[in-house]
Design a protein around this motif. Sequence first.
Motif, short mmCIF file in Angstrom:
data_model
loop_
_atom_site.label_atom_id
_atom_site.label_comp_id
_atom_site.label_asym_id
_atom_site.label_seq_id
_atom_site.Cartn_x
_atom_site.Cartn_y
_atom_site.Cartn_z
N ALA A 102 -2.42 -2.06 49.40
CA ALA A 102 -3.38 -3.11 49.77
C ALA A 102 -3.70 -3.10 51.26
CB ALA A 102 -2.83 -4.48 49.36
N THR A 103 -2.86 -2.47 52.06
CA THR A 103 -3.09 -2.42 53.51
C THR A 103 -3.95 -1.21 53.91
OG1 THR A 103 -1.12 -1.08 54.02
CG2 THR A 103 -0.83 -3.47 53.86
N LEU A 104 -4.26 -0.34 52.95
CA LEU A 104 -5.00 0.88 53.25
C LEU A 104 -6.47 0.73 52.87
CD1 LEU A 104 -2.44 3.50 51.86
CD2 LEU A 104 -2.59 2.55 54.18
N SER A 105 -7.30 1.53 53.50
CA SER A 105 -8.75 1.47 53.25
C SER A 105 -9.22 2.55 52.29
CB SER A 105 -9.51 1.59 54.58
OG SER A 105 -9.21 2.83 55.21
N VAL A 106 -8.29 3.29 51.71
CA VAL A 106 -8.62 4.37 50.78
C VAL A 106 -7.91 4.14 49.46
CG1 VAL A 106 -9.01 6.05 52.63
CG2 VAL A 106 -6.71 5.80 51.64
N PRO A 107 -8.38 4.75 48.38
CA PRO A 107 -7.67 4.63 47.10
C PRO A 107 -6.26 5.22 47.19
CG PRO A 107 -9.87 5.56 46.78
CD PRO A 107 -9.61 5.55 48.26
N SER A 108 -5.34 4.68 46.42
CA SER A 108 -3.95 5.15 46.41
C SER A 108 -3.55 5.56 45.00
CB SER A 108 -3.01 4.04 46.87
OG SER A 108 -3.15 3.77 48.24
N TYR A 109 -2.83 6.69 44.93
CA TYR A 109 -2.24 7.11 43.67
C TYR A 109 -0.73 6.87 43.76
CZ TYR A 109 -6.56 9.57 42.42
OH TYR A 109 -7.85 9.89 42.11
N ALA A 110 -0.24 5.96 42.93
CA ALA A 110 1.21 5.80 42.77
C ALA A 110 1.63 6.75 41.66
CB ALA A 110 1.55 4.36 42.40
N ILE A 111 2.51 7.71 41.96
CA ILE A 111 2.86 8.73 40.98
C ILE A 111 4.38 8.87 40.87
CG2 ILE A 111 0.71 9.99 41.33
CD1 ILE A 111 2.23 12.08 42.95
N ASP A 112 4.85 9.08 39.65
CA ASP A 112 6.28 9.33 39.47
C ASP A 112 6.55 10.83 39.55
OD1 ASP A 112 5.59 10.40 37.01
OD2 ASP A 112 6.67 8.91 35.82
N ASP A 113 7.81 11.21 39.32
CA ASP A 113 8.20 12.60 39.52
C ASP A 113 7.72 13.53 38.40
OD1 ASP A 113 9.34 11.79 41.84
OD2 ASP A 113 11.40 12.34 41.32
N GLN A 114 7.06 12.98 37.39
CA GLN A 114 6.47 13.80 36.33
C GLN A 114 4.95 13.89 36.47
OE1 GLN A 114 8.33 15.52 34.07
NE2 GLN A 114 10.08 14.77 35.26
N THR A 115 4.46 13.59 37.67
CA THR A 115 3.02 13.50 37.90
C THR A 115 2.62 14.28 39.14
OG1 THR A 115 2.98 11.30 36.88
CG2 THR A 115 1.09 11.88 38.24
N PHE B 113 -6.70 15.48 55.22
CA PHE B 113 -7.57 16.47 54.59
C PHE B 113 -8.36 15.86 53.43
CE2 PHE B 113 -5.42 19.54 57.11
CZ PHE B 113 -6.16 20.70 57.06
N VAL B 114 -7.79 14.84 52.79
CA VAL B 114 -8.47 14.17 51.68
C VAL B 114 -8.42 12.66 51.91
CG1 VAL B 114 -7.98 16.01 50.03
CG2 VAL B 114 -6.35 14.14 50.30
N ASP B 115 -9.42 11.96 51.35
CA ASP B 115 -9.55 10.53 51.65
C ASP B 115 -8.96 9.65 50.56
OD1 ASP B 115 -11.44 11.13 49.77
OD2 ASP B 115 -13.11 10.15 50.80
N PHE B 116 -7.72 9.93 50.22
CA PHE B 116 -6.95 9.05 49.37
C PHE B 116 -5.50 9.12 49.81
CE2 PHE B 116 -7.36 13.06 46.99
CZ PHE B 116 -6.03 13.40 46.76
N ALA B 117 -4.66 8.24 49.27
CA ALA B 117 -3.24 8.21 49.62
C ALA B 117 -2.42 8.52 48.38
CB ALA B 117 -2.85 6.83 50.17
N ILE B 118 -1.24 9.09 48.62
CA ILE B 118 -0.27 9.32 47.54
C ILE B 118 1.02 8.59 47.88
CG2 ILE B 118 1.27 11.05 46.52
CD1 ILE B 118 -0.99 13.01 46.49
N HIS B 119 1.53 7.86 46.90
CA HIS B 119 2.83 7.19 47.02
C HIS B 119 3.73 7.80 45.95
CE1 HIS B 119 0.92 3.91 49.44
NE2 HIS B 119 -0.12 4.28 48.71
N PRO B 120 4.59 8.77 46.34
CA PRO B 120 5.39 9.49 45.34
C PRO B 120 6.64 8.73 44.90
CG PRO B 120 5.85 10.35 47.51
CD PRO B 120 4.79 9.30 47.69
N HIS B 121 7.33 9.29 43.92
CA HIS B 121 8.63 8.80 43.43
C HIS B 121 8.55 7.37 42.90
CE1 HIS B 121 9.94 12.40 45.42
NE2 HIS B 121 9.73 11.92 46.62
N LEU B 122 7.46 7.07 42.20
CA LEU B 122 7.31 5.76 41.58
C LEU B 122 8.49 5.47 40.65
CD1 LEU B 122 5.65 3.22 40.70
CD2 LEU B 122 4.51 4.73 39.03
N ASP B 123 9.13 4.32 40.86
CA ASP B 123 10.25 3.86 40.01
C ASP B 123 11.41 4.83 39.95
OD1 ASP B 123 9.07 1.41 39.37
OD2 ASP B 123 7.99 2.25 37.66
N TYR B 124 11.61 5.63 41.00
CA TYR B 124 12.73 6.57 41.02
C TYR B 124 14.04 5.80 41.17
CZ TYR B 124 15.54 10.67 42.12
OH TYR B 124 16.50 11.65 42.09
#
Length: 223
Positions: free
Chosen positions: A186-199, A159-170
């Motif tokens: 680095a293997t993806l063609s879209v921007p990625s958001y690395a986010i922790d559980d407070q984000t 639905f959106v052209d970015f990626a989310i990588h949750p649970h950063l440093d959990y």
Amino acid sequence: MKLLLTSAGISNPSIHNALVEMLGKPVAESTALFVPTAIYGIPNGGDIVRRVINGTLGDPFCEMGWKSLGLLELTALPTIKQELWVPLLQETDALLVGGGDCQYLCYWMQQSGLADLLPSLLNKIVYVGLSAGSMIMTSYGTTYGNHILPTESPKSLNFVDFAIHPHLDYPGFTNNTLANIEKQAATLSVPSYAIDDQTAIKMVDDTIEVISEGNWKLIKPSL
């Protein structure tokens, strides 16, 4: 389109305030439907569903004072006439989509018909994702593989052209270090958001805002 894509739920006042702003009214005056389906794709899913619903596992999500809360189990919907469940979606204020296995959730989103309905629904309701429930709305999803699905089944709905990588440093999720996430991104063609559980990522139409009381990083594609 109104998306609140969280790593772990409504984990702090900033994310709570963002949710209230998107709803346009307090949580206590808002109705919600919870989709637990993705949780059944991971070990001990049945008990995890119970604990998420009653608020004894993780951050607030279901048990946070909604005016009313219903369950929408996607695996049941193909056997039920749409007039029994589509009106529930059309009348609710928030759709809470739980975490678990992205591929399993995507499959049943499509099989149930909910994926086809989402474009029209998202103009009226707030989609609140938790972990896999967030990831499937993006261009990147993962799977535990604890199911029997066609190997070509998608892991996200794009639905959106970015990626989310949750649970950063959990703690305990040893693969979720920033270094490992950057390798995945680095293997993806879209921007990625690395986010922790407070984000969380707040998206209203085409406007993206990071809501955080923790740590996150936007990783640009290298491809």
